[in-house]
Scaffold this active site. Structure first.
Site, PDB file in Angstrom:
ATOM      1  N   HIS A   1       0.853  -1.188   0.000  1.00 37.25           N
ATOM      2  CA  HIS A   1       0.000   0.000   0.000  1.00 37.25           C
ATOM      3  C   HIS A   1       0.892   1.242   0.000  1.00 37.25           C
ATOM      4  O   HIS A   1       2.119   1.139   0.113  1.00 37.25           O
ATOM      5  CB  HIS A   1      -0.967  -0.010   1.184  1.00 37.25           C
ATOM      6  CG  HIS A   1      -0.312   0.083   2.527  1.00 37.25           C
ATOM      7  ND1 HIS A   1       0.450  -0.929   3.056  1.00 37.25           N
ATOM      8  CD2 HIS A   1      -0.323   1.078   3.461  1.00 37.25           C
ATOM      9  CE1 HIS A   1       0.885  -0.569   4.258  1.00 37.25           C
ATOM     10  NE2 HIS A   1       0.440   0.646   4.522  1.00 37.25           N
TER      11      HIS A   1
ATOM     12  N   ASP B   1       5.745   4.597   5.216  1.00 39.63           N
ATOM     13  CA  ASP B   1       6.675   3.629   5.809  1.00 39.63           C
ATOM     14  C   ASP B   1       6.812   2.367   4.972  1.00 39.63           C
ATOM     15  O   ASP B   1       7.596   1.481   5.309  1.00 39.63           O
ATOM     16  CB  ASP B   1       6.261   3.282   7.241  1.00 39.63           C
ATOM     17  CG  ASP B   1       4.865   2.693   7.353  1.00 39.63           C
ATOM     18  OD1 ASP B   1       3.967   3.182   6.653  1.00 39.63           O
ATOM     19  OD2 ASP B   1       4.663   1.757   8.159  1.00 39.63           O
TER      20      ASP B   1
ATOM     21  N   HIS C   1       6.201  -6.032  11.295  1.00 39.61           N
ATOM     22  CA  HIS C   1       5.576  -4.706  11.440  1.00 39.61           C
ATOM     23  C   HIS C   1       5.193  -4.478  12.907  1.00 39.61           C
ATOM     24  O   HIS C   1       4.043  -4.266  13.251  1.00 39.61           O
ATOM     25  CB  HIS C   1       4.352  -4.616  10.522  1.00 39.61           C
ATOM     26  CG  HIS C   1       3.886  -3.208  10.243  1.00 39.61           C
ATOM     27  ND1 HIS C   1       2.975  -2.556  11.038  1.00 39.61           N
ATOM     28  CD2 HIS C   1       4.187  -2.358   9.236  1.00 39.61           C
ATOM     29  CE1 HIS C   1       2.716  -1.360  10.543  1.00 39.61           C
ATOM     30  NE2 HIS C   1       3.459  -1.205   9.444  1.00 39.61           N
TER      31      HIS C   1
END
Length: 315
Positions: free
Chosen positions: A63, A67, A269
């Site tokens: 996406h 980051d 993540h």
């Protein structure tokens, strides 16, 4: 096949974790490396890895949050100075191509190799001789995709003695039989590959799920995968905030792994709020739901070999 994590943090870099990036090292399968996401300073992280930028020929972006993409313009530019001449195929959501074009136009950057940008959609997005790659939209605050990489079935083992008994001479015909091709001998006899090889071996399946809340799409993408790489930003203590901002807890990731019947989960993540000393408790929350979990950290390298996942020593 190896997996190396270049950045395992969430949102912004910390002293322990850089922003999102991981590489599938497919040197043994097709002599390529595939990059998934390219957060800020990914090219700097590569300096501390054995991965060569010129070997990265495909990039998959989950996406368009910073980051996950702010390292992309710099990496693509530097790749040219590091011997990268082969084309790169870039896969990601709508808007990625436009963003790169504006960035390079405004900075006067020129790429001496061909960059093919593919806008992804649900379904099959790539097929090669060795692999199929599928994408599916997951649940985040912006459009976000997960990816499923399926290695095609591998040839069975050649039964050499059996092939020779049927009159196949030593040489290239044996290789053709091993590769699944039938061969015709000089006397006109046909030797069928299926008669002189064992059954084909099933290839591996890896699912890479970027930022998402728990959703059915993640489960479907991960069905029966050998390895699931799933974001696990928070613990259950922060579950309400996780859902609000389209993220998963370690329990959410473990639930997806459990429902999809995967073999191994690598949690990725991770929020910077969790210190290294808190990782055992973080892991315990997940293993209460699904036992086969690894917590990724920067430069962690995993090897998939003979149907088993092994965490390797860092370079």
């Amino acid at each position: 096949m190896d997996i190396e994590f270049l950045g395992t943090g969430a949102g912004m870099p910390s002293k322990q974790r850089n922003t999102s990036a991981l590489v599938l090292d497919l040197t043994d399968e097709n002599n390529e490396n595939w990059l998934f996401d390219c957060g800020e300073a990914t090219q700097h992280q590569l300096l501390y890895s054995a991965i060569k930028p010129k070997k990265i020929t495909k990039i998959f972006i989950t996406h368009l949050h910073g980051d996950h993409i702010f390292g992309l313009p710099g990496f693509l530019s530097s790749r040219a100075f590091l011997g990268g001449e082969d084309p790169v195929d870039l896969y990601g959501p709508a808007g990625l191509k436009e963003w790169l074009q504006h960035t390079y136009q405004l900075t006067g950057t020129y790429l001496p190799y061909k960059l093919n940008v593919h806008e992804v959609h649900d379904g099959l997005i790539l097929e090669t001789d060795e692999f199929k790659v599928f994408a599916k939209e997951v649940q985040h605050v912006v459009r976000s995709f997960g990816y499923r990489i399926e290695q095609k079935d591998l040839p069975g083992t050649l039964l050499i003695d059996k092939a020779i008994e049927q009159g196949v001479p030593k040489g290239p015909l044996l290789q053709r039989l091993k590769d699944g091709q039938d061969v015709e001998l000089e006397n006109g006899q046909t030797v069928y590959s299926k008669d002189v090889t064992t059954e084909k071996k099933k290839g591996f399946v890896i699912s890479v799920i970027g930022d998402t809340s728990y959703c059915d799409a993640s489960v479907k993408l991960s069905q029966d995968a050998d390895i699931l790489i799933h974001e696990a930003t928070f613990t259950e203590e922060f579950s309400e905030g996780a859902r609000e901002f389209g993220h998963s807890t370690i329990v959410d990731a473990a639930t997806v792994a459990n429902e999809a019947h995967v073999k191994n989960l690598i949690a990725n993540h991770i929020s910077a709020r969790f210190l290294p000393s808190e990782m055992p408790a973080f892991l315990a929350e997940g293993t209460a739901v699904f036992p086969h979990i690894y917590i990724a950290d920067d430069f962690a390298r995993f090897q998939w070999k003979r149907g088993e996942l092994k965490k390797l020593a860092k370079h």
